[in-house]
Scaffold this motif. Structure first.
Motif, mmCIF file in Angstrom:
data_model
loop_
_atom_site.group_PDB
_atom_site.id
_atom_site.type_symbol
_atom_site.label_atom_id
_atom_site.label_comp_id
_atom_site.label_asym_id
_atom_site.label_seq_id
_atom_site.Cartn_x
_atom_site.Cartn_y
_atom_site.Cartn_z
ATOM 1 N N VAL A 77 47.506 29.568 -35.413
ATOM 2 C CA VAL A 77 47.087 28.234 -34.951
ATOM 3 C C VAL A 77 45.571 28.120 -35.074
ATOM 4 C CG1 VAL A 77 46.927 26.722 -32.917
ATOM 5 C CG2 VAL A 77 49.070 27.928 -33.417
ATOM 6 N N ARG A 78 44.863 29.156 -34.647
ATOM 7 C CA ARG A 78 43.397 29.119 -34.695
ATOM 8 C C ARG A 78 42.911 29.065 -36.147
ATOM 9 N NH1 ARG A 78 41.977 29.353 -29.507
ATOM 10 N NH2 ARG A 78 39.870 28.859 -30.165
ATOM 11 N N ALA A 79 43.603 29.831 -37.029
ATOM 12 C CA ALA A 79 43.207 29.829 -38.441
ATOM 13 C C ALA A 79 43.445 28.442 -39.045
ATOM 14 C CB ALA A 79 44.004 30.887 -39.195
ATOM 15 N N ASN A 111 43.909 32.368 -19.216
ATOM 16 C CA ASN A 111 44.482 32.513 -20.565
ATOM 17 C C ASN A 111 43.374 32.536 -21.618
ATOM 18 O OD1 ASN A 111 46.962 32.219 -19.329
ATOM 19 N ND2 ASN A 111 47.401 30.182 -20.163
ATOM 20 N N ASP A 112 42.435 31.582 -21.497
ATOM 21 C CA ASP A 112 41.388 31.458 -22.515
ATOM 22 C C ASP A 112 40.439 32.660 -22.519
ATOM 23 O OD1 ASP A 112 42.303 29.000 -23.393
ATOM 24 O OD2 ASP A 112 40.969 27.841 -22.106
ATOM 25 N N MET A 113 40.154 33.189 -21.318
ATOM 26 C CA MET A 113 39.164 34.276 -21.236
ATOM 27 C C MET A 113 39.742 35.633 -21.579
ATOM 28 S SD MET A 113 37.224 33.111 -17.790
ATOM 29 C CE MET A 113 35.987 31.827 -17.775
ATOM 30 N N THR A 114 41.060 35.764 -21.484
ATOM 31 C CA THR A 114 41.649 37.095 -21.682
ATOM 32 C C THR A 114 42.426 37.224 -22.993
ATOM 33 O OG1 THR A 114 43.602 36.439 -20.432
ATOM 34 C CG2 THR A 114 41.865 37.558 -19.201
ATOM 35 N N ARG A 115 42.537 36.130 -23.770
ATOM 36 C CA ARG A 115 43.307 36.265 -25.012
ATOM 37 C C ARG A 115 42.555 37.163 -25.997
ATOM 38 N NH1 ARG A 115 42.216 30.188 -26.139
ATOM 39 N NH2 ARG A 115 40.143 30.342 -26.992
ATOM 40 N N GLU A 116 43.331 37.738 -26.923
ATOM 41 C CA GLU A 116 42.711 38.699 -27.848
ATOM 42 C C GLU A 116 41.832 38.017 -28.870
ATOM 43 O OE1 GLU A 116 45.427 41.493 -29.633
ATOM 44 O OE2 GLU A 116 46.127 41.996 -27.616
ATOM 45 N N GLN A 153 44.703 29.011 -14.244
ATOM 46 C CA GLN A 153 45.612 29.664 -15.183
ATOM 47 C C GLN A 153 45.098 29.512 -16.617
ATOM 48 O OE1 GLN A 153 48.626 31.465 -14.552
ATOM 49 N NE2 GLN A 153 48.142 31.981 -16.672
ATOM 50 N N ARG A 154 44.676 28.278 -16.960
ATOM 51 C CA ARG A 154 44.201 28.049 -18.332
ATOM 52 C C ARG A 154 42.910 28.824 -18.598
ATOM 53 N NH1 ARG A 154 43.260 22.824 -20.766
ATOM 54 N NH2 ARG A 154 43.068 21.652 -18.840
ATOM 55 N N ASP A 155 42.004 28.874 -17.617
ATOM 56 C CA ASP A 155 40.761 29.647 -17.807
ATOM 57 C C ASP A 155 41.098 31.118 -18.030
ATOM 58 O OD1 ASP A 155 39.146 27.463 -17.499
ATOM 59 O OD2 ASP A 155 38.528 27.924 -15.448
ATOM 60 N N GLY A 180 34.414 22.998 -27.154
ATOM 61 C CA GLY A 180 35.650 23.783 -27.163
ATOM 62 C C GLY A 180 35.490 25.048 -26.352
ATOM 63 N N ARG A 181 36.057 26.138 -26.865
ATOM 64 C CA ARG A 181 35.988 27.419 -26.162
ATOM 65 C C ARG A 181 35.307 28.501 -27.007
ATOM 66 N NH1 ARG A 181 38.211 23.992 -23.716
ATOM 67 N NH2 ARG A 181 39.595 24.129 -21.918
ATOM 68 N N ASP A 182 35.330 28.305 -28.341
ATOM 69 C CA ASP A 182 34.834 29.350 -29.254
ATOM 70 C C ASP A 182 33.907 28.758 -30.300
ATOM 71 O OD1 ASP A 182 36.708 27.791 -30.561
ATOM 72 O OD2 ASP A 182 37.502 29.449 -31.758
ATOM 73 N N ILE A 183 33.275 27.640 -29.981
ATOM 74 C CA ILE A 183 32.467 26.960 -31.005
ATOM 75 C C ILE A 183 31.205 27.784 -31.317
ATOM 76 C CG2 ILE A 183 31.405 24.770 -31.727
ATOM 77 C CD1 ILE A 183 34.492 24.724 -31.093
ATOM 78 N N TYR A 195 44.019 21.383 -30.519
ATOM 79 C CA TYR A 195 44.989 22.316 -29.932
ATOM 80 C C TYR A 195 46.056 21.548 -29.157
ATOM 81 C CZ TYR A 195 42.018 26.084 -31.423
ATOM 82 O OH TYR A 195 41.308 26.948 -32.213
ATOM 83 N N ARG A 196 45.637 20.464 -28.504
ATOM 84 C CA ARG A 196 46.591 19.644 -27.755
ATOM 85 C C ARG A 196 47.628 19.030 -28.694
ATOM 86 N NH1 ARG A 196 45.133 17.959 -22.524
ATOM 87 N NH2 ARG A 196 43.324 19.091 -21.777
ATOM 88 N N CYS A 197 47.212 18.626 -29.906
ATOM 89 C CA CYS A 197 48.165 18.035 -30.865
ATOM 90 C C CYS A 197 49.230 19.060 -31.259
ATOM 91 C CB CYS A 197 47.442 17.582 -32.126
ATOM 92 S SG CYS A 197 46.628 16.019 -31.919
HETATM 93 O O1 C5P Z 1 39.240 21.287 -23.977
HETATM 94 P P1 C5P Z 1 40.686 21.041 -23.637
HETATM 95 O O2 C5P Z 1 41.026 21.297 -22.200
HETATM 96 O O3 C5P Z 1 41.155 19.693 -24.111
HETATM 97 O O4 C5P Z 1 41.493 22.120 -24.519
HETATM 98 C C1 C5P Z 1 42.883 22.320 -24.362
HETATM 99 C C2 C5P Z 1 43.176 23.794 -24.570
HETATM 100 O O5 C5P Z 1 42.942 24.138 -25.933
HETATM 101 C C3 C5P Z 1 42.326 24.757 -23.746
HETATM 102 O O6 C5P Z 1 42.919 25.089 -22.491
HETATM 103 C C4 C5P Z 1 42.210 25.986 -24.629
HETATM 104 O O7 C5P Z 1 43.262 26.880 -24.362
HETATM 105 C C5 C5P Z 1 42.395 25.445 -26.039
HETATM 106 N N1 C5P Z 1 41.157 25.416 -26.814
HETATM 107 C C6 C5P Z 1 40.774 26.562 -27.477
HETATM 108 N N2 C5P Z 1 39.674 26.561 -28.273
HETATM 109 C C7 C5P Z 1 38.945 25.442 -28.433
HETATM 110 C C8 C5P Z 1 39.294 24.271 -27.731
HETATM 111 C C9 C5P Z 1 40.402 24.292 -26.917
HETATM 112 O O8 C5P Z 1 41.432 27.593 -27.347
HETATM 113 N N3 C5P Z 1 37.898 25.464 -29.250
#
Ligand code: C5P
Length: 221
Positions: free
Chosen positions: A106-108, A181-186, A177-179, A127-130, A37-39
Motif C-alpha cells: 500500500v505504501r509503495a 499503530n503508526d508509531m510501532t509499524r515496521e 490506538q491509531r498513534d 502525513g506520518r512519513d513525509i 490511505y483513507r481511500c
Molecule cells: O492523517 P489521517 O488521520 O487522515 O490519516 C489516516 C491514516 O493514514 C493514519 O492513521 C495513518 O495510519 C495513515 N497515514 C500514514 N502515512 C501518511 C498519512 C497517513 O500511514 N503519510
C-alpha cells in the motif's frame, strides 16, 4: 527551485486544517496524504476486502485508481472516478486507513503519487512519513504535535460539528490506538525526522498554530 514543506505528526494534531491555512497564506498547494490511505481503507471496507490480510489488500490495489484535484484551493480526492472527500472522514474509515497503511504494498502504491505531487511546485504535504520517507530532502520539516487529550477534544468537537455521533472516550481511544499503530509499524513508522522542527500546539489556538508554522516556514525556506 520549488519549496517542499513536510508536516508529520500524530492523529488530531491539527495537521490538515493548519497546513491548509498555511498553504493559503503562502500561496502553496496543500497535499493531504492521509486522504490517500483513507481511500484504500474505504475501498477495502466497501468491497469486503479483509484488511488483516496483506495479500488480499495488495491484490485489491490493482482495482483502485486515485485522482487528486484542487478545487477552490481545497483538495478533492476521487476513488475510481467518484469524489469521496467526505466519505473518507467517517470514523470507521480512519481505523481502516490505519490498518492498510501498515502494508508495504500500500505504501509503495502511494509513494510515487505523493512524490509526483511535490514535483516542480511549492507544496505543503502532511502525513506520518513525509519528512522521513516521502520527501527526505524537503526544504522545511515540521513535527506537529499536542497532548493526546487536547487532540482528542479537538477531533471530538470537529466530528460533533459535522453531526457524527461519537463519544469523547471513543475518540480518545481510537486516537491512541491509531498513534500506537503508526508509531510501532515496521515500515515508515511515525517519528520526528532528525532535521524536523518540533511544533507543540497544546497551548495554542488555531490562529496561533498557523502563525507559528508560517513563521517556521519563512525562517527556513
Ligand atoms: O492523517 P489521517 O488521520 O487522515 O490519516 C489516516 C491514516 O493514514 C493514519 O492513521 C495513518 O495510519 C495513515 N497515514 C500514514 N502515512 C501518511 C498519512 C497517513 O500511514 N503519510
Amino acid at each position: 527551485m520549488s519549496i517542499a514543506v513536510a508536516i508529520d505528526g500524530p492523529v488530531g494534531a491539527g495537521k490538515s486544517s493548519i497546513a491548509k491555512e498555511c498553504a493559503k497564506r503562502l500561496g502553496f498547494i496543500y497535499v493531504d496524504t492521509g486522504a490517500m490511505y483513507r481511500c484504500i481503507g474505504l475501498f477495502c471496507d466497501r468491497n469486503g476486502v479483509d484488511m488483516d490480510d496483506p495479500v488480499r489488500v495488495s491484490a485489491a490495489l490493482s482495482h483502485i485508481s486515485l485522482d487528486v484535484k484542487i478545487k477552490d484551493g481545497t483538495q478533492h480526492i476521487y476513488l475510481n472516478g467518484y469524489d469521496v472527500s467526505d466519505e473518507i472522514r467517517l470514523p470507521e474509515i480512519s481505523m481502516a486507513a490505519s490498518k492498510v497503511s501498515a502494508i508495504p504494498a500500500v505504501r509503495a502504491f502511494l509513494l510515487q503519487l505523493q512524490r509526483d505531487m511535490a514535483e516542480s511546485r511549492d507544496v505543503i504535504m502532511d502525513g506520518r512519513d513525509i519528512g522521513t520517507v516521502v520527501l527526505p530532502n524537503a526544504t522545511v520539516k515540521i513535527y506537529l504535535t499536542a497532548d493526546a487529550e487536547v487532540r482528542a477534544k479537538r477531533r471530538y468537537d470537529e466530528l460533533i460539528a459535522k453531526g457524527t455521533a461519537v463519544s469523547y472516550e471513543s475518540v480518545l481511544m481510537d486516537l491512541k490506538q491509531r498513534d500506537h499503530n503508526d508509531m510501532t509499524r515496521e515500515i515508515a513508522p511515525l517519528k520526528q525526522a532528525d532535521d524536523a522542527v518540533l511544533a507543540d500546539t497544546t497551548e495554542l489556538d488555531f490562529e496561533g498554530s498557523c502563525d507559528l508554522l508560517v513563521r517556521i516556514i519563512k525562517e527556513k525556506a
